[in-house]
Motif scaffolding. Sequence first.
Motif, short mmCIF file in Angstrom:
data_model
loop_
_atom_site.label_atom_id
_atom_site.label_comp_id
_atom_site.label_asym_id
_atom_site.label_seq_id
_atom_site.Cartn_x
_atom_site.Cartn_y
_atom_site.Cartn_z
N PRO A 147 0.53 -0.90 -0.18
CA PRO A 147 -0.07 0.23 0.16
C PRO A 147 1.14 1.64 -0.05
CG PRO A 147 -1.31 -1.83 1.48
CD PRO A 147 0.38 -2.13 1.27
N VAL A 148 1.72 1.27 0.82
CA VAL A 148 2.88 2.46 0.17
C VAL A 148 3.30 2.78 -0.71
CG1 VAL A 148 5.17 3.58 1.62
CG2 VAL A 148 4.03 1.73 2.60
N GLN A 149 3.50 1.76 -2.10
CA GLN A 149 3.94 2.31 -2.97
C GLN A 149 2.78 2.25 -3.68
OE1 GLN A 149 5.93 -1.96 -3.34
NE2 GLN A 149 7.28 -0.86 -4.27
N MET A 150 1.49 1.98 -3.24
CA MET A 150 0.38 2.60 -4.30
C MET A 150 -0.34 3.91 -3.64
SD MET A 150 -1.45 0.26 -6.14
CE MET A 150 -1.97 -1.65 -6.34
N LEU A 151 0.72 4.35 -2.75
CA LEU A 151 0.23 5.45 -2.28
C LEU A 151 1.04 6.50 -3.17
CD1 LEU A 151 -0.38 5.66 1.47
CD2 LEU A 151 -2.05 6.17 -0.34
N LEU A 152 2.51 5.54 -2.92
CA LEU A 152 3.49 7.03 -4.35
C LEU A 152 2.99 6.93 -5.45
CD1 LEU A 152 7.09 5.57 -2.42
CD2 LEU A 152 5.45 8.09 -1.85
N LEU A 153 2.20 5.96 -5.74
CA LEU A 153 1.55 5.52 -7.47
C LEU A 153 0.71 6.84 -7.30
CD1 LEU A 153 1.30 3.06 -9.53
CD2 LEU A 153 -1.04 4.43 -9.25
N THR A 154 -0.13 6.65 -6.18
CA THR A 154 -1.07 8.18 -6.73
C THR A 154 -0.81 9.04 -6.51
OG1 THR A 154 -2.42 5.74 -5.41
CG2 THR A 154 -3.14 8.81 -5.23
N LEU A 155 0.54 9.27 -5.55
CA LEU A 155 0.75 10.83 -5.65
C LEU A 155 1.31 11.36 -7.01
CD1 LEU A 155 0.95 13.09 -3.58
CD2 LEU A 155 3.50 11.89 -3.08
N LEU A 156 1.85 10.56 -7.46
CA LEU A 156 2.96 11.06 -8.93
C LEU A 156 2.04 11.00 -10.05
CD1 LEU A 156 6.37 10.00 -8.42
CD2 LEU A 156 5.36 11.76 -7.80
N GLY A 157 0.77 9.69 -9.92
CA GLY A 157 -0.55 9.79 -10.86
C GLY A 157 -1.27 10.55 -10.99
N VAL A 158 -1.57 11.13 -10.03
CA VAL A 158 -2.76 12.19 -10.32
C VAL A 158 -2.25 13.10 -10.64
CG1 VAL A 158 -4.08 14.01 -8.70
CG2 VAL A 158 -3.98 11.63 -8.53
N ALA A 188 -4.37 2.99 -18.38
CA ALA A 188 -3.25 1.63 -18.77
C ALA A 188 -2.32 1.75 -19.03
CB ALA A 188 -3.62 1.01 -20.47
N TYR A 189 -1.55 2.26 -20.09
CA TYR A 189 -0.05 2.51 -20.02
C TYR A 189 0.89 3.07 -18.82
CZ TYR A 189 -1.43 0.68 -24.66
OH TYR A 189 -1.84 -0.28 -25.19
N PHE A 190 0.41 4.21 -18.42
CA PHE A 190 1.32 4.49 -16.55
C PHE A 190 1.76 3.52 -15.89
CE2 PHE A 190 1.26 6.31 -12.72
CZ PHE A 190 2.30 6.86 -12.05
N GLY A 191 0.46 2.37 -15.91
CA GLY A 191 1.17 2.01 -14.17
C GLY A 191 1.54 -0.04 -15.88
N THR A 403 4.42 6.94 -20.16
CA THR A 403 5.11 5.79 -20.39
C THR A 403 6.39 6.39 -19.77
OG1 THR A 403 5.68 6.58 -22.20
CG2 THR A 403 5.24 4.64 -22.51
N LEU A 404 7.02 7.64 -19.48
CA LEU A 404 7.84 8.52 -18.85
C LEU A 404 7.32 8.82 -17.83
CD1 LEU A 404 8.85 11.32 -21.04
CD2 LEU A 404 9.93 9.36 -20.99
N GLY A 405 6.06 8.76 -17.67
CA GLY A 405 5.69 9.44 -16.15
C GLY A 405 5.78 7.80 -15.02
N GLY A 406 5.39 6.43 -16.00
CA GLY A 406 5.87 5.37 -15.11
C GLY A 406 7.26 4.80 -14.92
N SER A 407 7.65 5.28 -16.49
CA SER A 407 9.64 5.54 -15.75
C SER A 407 10.20 5.81 -14.88
CB SER A 407 10.52 5.24 -17.38
OG SER A 407 9.77 4.64 -18.05
N LEU A 408 9.58 7.01 -14.06
CA LEU A 408 9.86 7.28 -13.19
C LEU A 408 9.16 7.03 -11.99
CD1 LEU A 408 10.27 11.58 -14.92
CD2 LEU A 408 11.83 10.35 -14.22
N THR A 409 8.08 6.70 -11.51
CA THR A 409 7.26 6.35 -10.58
C THR A 409 8.15 5.59 -10.23
OG1 THR A 409 5.23 7.60 -11.50
CG2 THR A 409 5.32 5.72 -9.55
N GLY A 410 8.01 4.14 -10.70
CA GLY A 410 8.55 2.85 -10.75
C GLY A 410 9.85 3.18 -10.28
#
Length: 444
Positions: A147-158, A188-191, A403-410
Amino acid sequence: MPEHTTASRLQLSGLCFLLQILTIILFAVFVRYSPESSPGPCSQQLNCSWRNQDLGFQHPRFRDVHLQALLGFGLLVAFLGRYGPGSVAISILVVAFAIQWAVLIQGFSYFFLNGKIYVGAQSMVSADFCTAAILISTGAILGRVNPVQMLLLTLLGVTLFTLNEYILLSLMGVSDSGGSLTVHTFGAYFGLMVSRILHQPHMDKRKEQQDTGHQPDVFAVVGTIYLWIFWPSFTSATTVHDNAEPWAVLNTYFSLVASTLASFVLLPVLYEESTLRMVQIQDATLAGMAVMGMAGEMLVTPFGALIVGFLAGLIPPLGFRFLTPVLCSRLKIQDTCGVHNVHGLPGILGALLGMLLTALATADAYGGRLELVFPLVAQGSRTATDQVLCQLCALPITLLLATLGGSLTGPISAPLRVSVLAQVAEEGCDRGASRKEPGTSTLV
């Protein structure tokens, strides 16, 4: 192992506390109610080119969209037998934080005036759309992050979602009221890119155990029913005026029924099972509605909506049978919920359909509705050809940012992986196995 579990619980507790305190402070400083005596303060001063604060838009439509985001998407990720209840809990966690953060980030972009963010029903619907995109993203990595990773993904994804939406809808004037690009394709592609970054090679050969229980299908039944009831409202929630809504609602329903029927056409051919499972119908339903996000308010025509919905309904069965194994084995992309086949590809198809329909947009065909769907074309600020180019450019821009956002969030979230999660199996490599996981769920 107990040490890792304790550390995970403390990380989650601390991060939730810090994020909630931060949002409370920001809300106290910036957020205010929209004036009740007018459609909203953004009519002249605020940047609301993508959303019109309509007096006719009030609680019922917001309720439908919110129920769809919370219950529809929450139940759709519960098909995982092992992680079903836990995945629903994580979905609610993501919704709870994403709505707060989206109100702030989108507020600074669209509803900011005199140093304040003015919120109303329309801004809450905008936050729900953003939340839907994040829930789609989490579907690609569900069961393999904490869940911690999920929250960080949410923070950057929004934040990235709002940036992409602002570029497309405000700067470029793209028409995408139901979110084929901004919600489905981006989510989809961010995830998927985050999933690729978080790939765990040592899990590639892990074999799945089978589950004979029917609880996942029960969740899928309820989730699919919610889709049928509330998704037309979701697609039409941001159409500019109430008198433009029927097209979006009708086109979505026609696409929905055709995509569902397409699953009954193709699945018996591709699979030897004598009985179709509800999760397969659920996937086709989602695809049929994702494809109508951009084109829903355009002149699709009823038979056109049926054709497009039928084609979209063919994508999930073919994708899960032929494309998902390639993504997993060659590209090392683990797609737990199959968001690529259910949201990504149908979203791209919807964007291409929207581009085609834009090229056919004329005053003779649309009449007075042209100003509602393509206001810049109706006003003479740009030609239909220019609008087509904007719609066309919107697709690569969305894919690039996702894709760039996902590459940074991962990489940012990867160091927070807890070793206990390494035991989670590689859900996305085998659709049949991922639909039949045994037993327990965990949050931390």
